[in-house]
Structure formats: structure tokens, C-alpha cells
Motif scaffolding. Structure first.
Motif, short mmCIF file in Angstrom:
data_model
loop_
_atom_site.label_atom_id
_atom_site.label_comp_id
_atom_site.label_asym_id
_atom_site.label_seq_id
_atom_site.Cartn_x
_atom_site.Cartn_y
_atom_site.Cartn_z
N SER A 164 3.21 -2.21 -5.27
CA SER A 164 3.49 -0.78 -5.36
C SER A 164 4.85 -0.60 -6.02
O SER A 164 5.73 -1.46 -5.85
N ALA A 168 8.29 4.01 -4.58
CA ALA A 168 7.26 4.36 -3.60
C ALA A 168 7.41 3.54 -2.33
O ALA A 168 7.23 4.05 -1.21
N GLN A 169 7.75 2.27 -2.49
CA GLN A 169 7.98 1.42 -1.31
C GLN A 169 9.13 1.97 -0.47
O GLN A 169 9.02 2.04 0.77
N HIS A 213 0.82 -1.22 0.00
CA HIS A 213 0.00 0.00 0.00
C HIS A 213 0.85 1.26 0.00
O HIS A 213 0.36 2.34 0.36
N THR A 232 0.97 9.36 2.02
CA THR A 232 1.04 10.79 1.77
C THR A 232 1.36 11.53 3.06
O THR A 232 1.47 10.92 4.14
N THR A 281 1.85 3.44 -2.03
CA THR A 281 1.44 4.65 -2.75
C THR A 281 0.46 5.50 -1.95
O THR A 281 0.26 6.68 -2.29
N GLU A 282 -0.14 4.94 -0.91
CA GLU A 282 -1.08 5.72 -0.11
C GLU A 282 -0.37 6.52 0.99
O GLU A 282 -1.02 7.26 1.73
#
Length: 285
Positions: free
Chosen positions: A104, A108-109, A68, A73, A70-71
Motif C-alpha cells: 500500500s 495510506a499506511q 491493506h 475507510t 487502502t481499505e
């Protein structure tokens, strides 16, 4: 014999219809405390809600699994920090790297992992780590934070001897699951677990995933649940050449020290139950 499950995804929707019964079966099997895994923006708050509904018995982690990533933020970072302000949230994570599935993008990871390591630095809470097929990058990122992090456990260890000793050389803890019982892919773990010092070893189910394949009879639904922790510790003790009670007591002692859990007094009645919380899908591993 008391047991503590350091990783169960009890907010998973497969438990929505019988979560209270799952917890009772766990108690009947000697599982006195469970750390509920928080691994996304959706499930970390649900893990906390479960812990708050079962004080002293359930605890939670708060983090974002690499699936997850990419979430993760700025808003997500603030949410995780707010969750970690609660005493019932005992670790940062599940966080880390997973190059096996690449759900992902790898950049990003890595970014989400780095941000959560900073959260661990800032809060002083232990780390609940995930690593699969990403050992080199995982170690490189962890080295960037060397000397600033508190205790860490690499949960659901499935790796090689070299990976295990890399973790032990850093004084990290290791979580063993029912992967140990998988004759297709876990045989090597049986040779490795005697090398894990008792004060670095913890056990977990990763429920509802990784039902031990040596459980007989196997449930038709194939869902794992915390009651099978008793089966895992029996197999683990055999592979370590120990009495089951010895292995169980050591893992409980190590787990309580690591997560700073209070003792569970069996003479006390369970706290009042406030009904089920949770739901929704979660990640494997």
C-alpha cells in the motif's frame, strides 16, 4: 507446560480443510490459548467468529495490516470499532507500517495506522503492532499518541538492537516468532532475546507463515501451525539461558496480563465446538 500463541492467522484458507485437527495438535503440544490475528476487513470478522466458536480458548484481534491500508475507510473504521466492542476481541491490530514490500502507498499506511491508534485510545484495548523497515516513521507516529495509549506489543520482532531498545524504553512488549530459528536472517535475534525482560516477552507462530527452519523433519507443505510454538519456546529458552518451563511460564503470565485472558483450567473439558469458521487469503507477517 502451558503455552499461549499471541499471533496465529487461523482464518487463512490453508487451514480450511483441517482447522479442527490443527487446534487439536496445538492442544496436544501444550498450547492452551491462541490469539487469532485479524488483519483486514475480511479477516477481522472471521477471527472473531473463530473466537466465538471456541470461547476461552481462542481470542481475536481486529485491525487492518499496512498491506491493506487502502481499505481503511470511514466504513472500515466503524466496522473495526464494532468488532472491538466484543469481549473476545482483545486487541487493536494488526496495524502499523511495512516499507519492505510497500503493498500500500506509504501515505495510506500512515493514515490507516494513525486512525487505528485513535481507535485504541477510544476503546482502551491493547495494540498489536507491525513494523518492518519503517522504524523512524513508526516511532514518530507512536510518539504523537504518547500518554494516551494502553499496552502495546510489537509482534514478530525481527529488528535491530537499537529498535528493540527503543521499544523496551517505551515499556512495549515484544513478540518472538520462528524467525529466531532462521539461520539465514534470524541469527542476530539469538543474541538479543536475553535482553528482553520476562514481563515484556511473548511468543507466537504467525501461522501459517514462518515455519521454524529448525523443525525436523520439516513438513512437506511448509505450513506453520500453532503446535510448533513448543519448538519456538525451546529455542528461545536455550538462547536466554533458562529452563524451558521457566520461559514458558513467564510468557504465559505476561500474555494473560497483557490481553487480560482468563486462566485455562486443564481439568475442565474443552467448550463445545461449533465447527470451523474462516477462509480466504491473508497477509504474511
Amino acid at each position: 507446560m502451558q503455552l499461549i500463541d499471541i499471533g496465529a492467522n487461523l482464518s487463512h484458507d490453508s487451514f480450511d480443510h483441517d482447522r479442527d485437527a490443527v487446534l487439536q495438535r496445538a492442544r496436544d503440544a501444550g498450547v492452551v490459548q491462541i490469539v487469532v490475528t485479524g488483519a483486514s476487513r475480511e479477516h477481522s470478522p472471521k477471527a472473531l467468529a473463530l473466537a466465538q466458536a471456541h470461547p476461552g480458548e481462542l481470542f481475536a484481534t481486529a485491525g487492518v495490516h499496512p498491506h491493506h491500508a487502502t481499505e481503511y475507510t470511514d466504513e472500515c473504521d466503524a466496522e473495526m470499532r464494532a468488532l472491538l466492542a466484543h469481549d473476545a476481541v482483545v486487541a487493536v491490530g494488526e496495524c502499523g507500517l511495512d516499507y519492505f514490500r510497500d503493498f500500500s502507498p506509504r501515505p495510506a499506511q500512515r493514515k490507516a495506522f494513525e486512525r487505528q491508534l485513535q481507535v485504541a485510545v477510544d476503546t482502551g484495548k491493547p495494540l498489536f503492532l507491525h513494523q518492518r523497515d519503517a522504524h523512524s516513521d513508526f516511532m514518530a507516529i507512536m510518539r504523537e499518541f504518547q500518554g494516551r495509549l494502553g499496552p502495546a506489543v510489537v509482534h514478530c520482532f525481527t529488528g535491530s538492537r537499537a529498535e528493540l531498545f527503543d521499544y523496551l524504553d517505551q515499556d512495549w512488549h515484544v513478540g518472538i516468532t520462528g524467525w529466531l530459528c532462521d539461520e539465514r536472517r534470524g541469527t542476530h535475534l539469538r543474541e538479543l532475546v536475553p535482553s528482553i525482560p520476562a514481563d515484556r516477552l511473548m511468543i507466537e507462530t504467525d501461522a501459517p507463515y514462518l515455519l521454524p527452519r529448525t523443525v525436523k523433519p520439516a513438513p512437506s507443505h511448509r505450513r506453520n501451525e500453532p503446535m510448533y510454538l513448543a519448538h519456538i519456546v525451546e529455542e528461545l529458552a536455550r538462547d536466554r539461558g533458562e529452563e524451558v518451563q521457566t520461559t514458558a511460564a513467564a510468557t504465559v503470565r505476561t500474555t494473560r496480563d497483557f490481553f487480560r485472558l482468563p486462566p485455562w483450567d486443564e481439568a475442565c473439558p474443552p467448550p463445545e465446538r461449533h465447527g470451523d469458521r474462516g477462509g480466504g487469503a491473508a497477509h504474511p507477517g
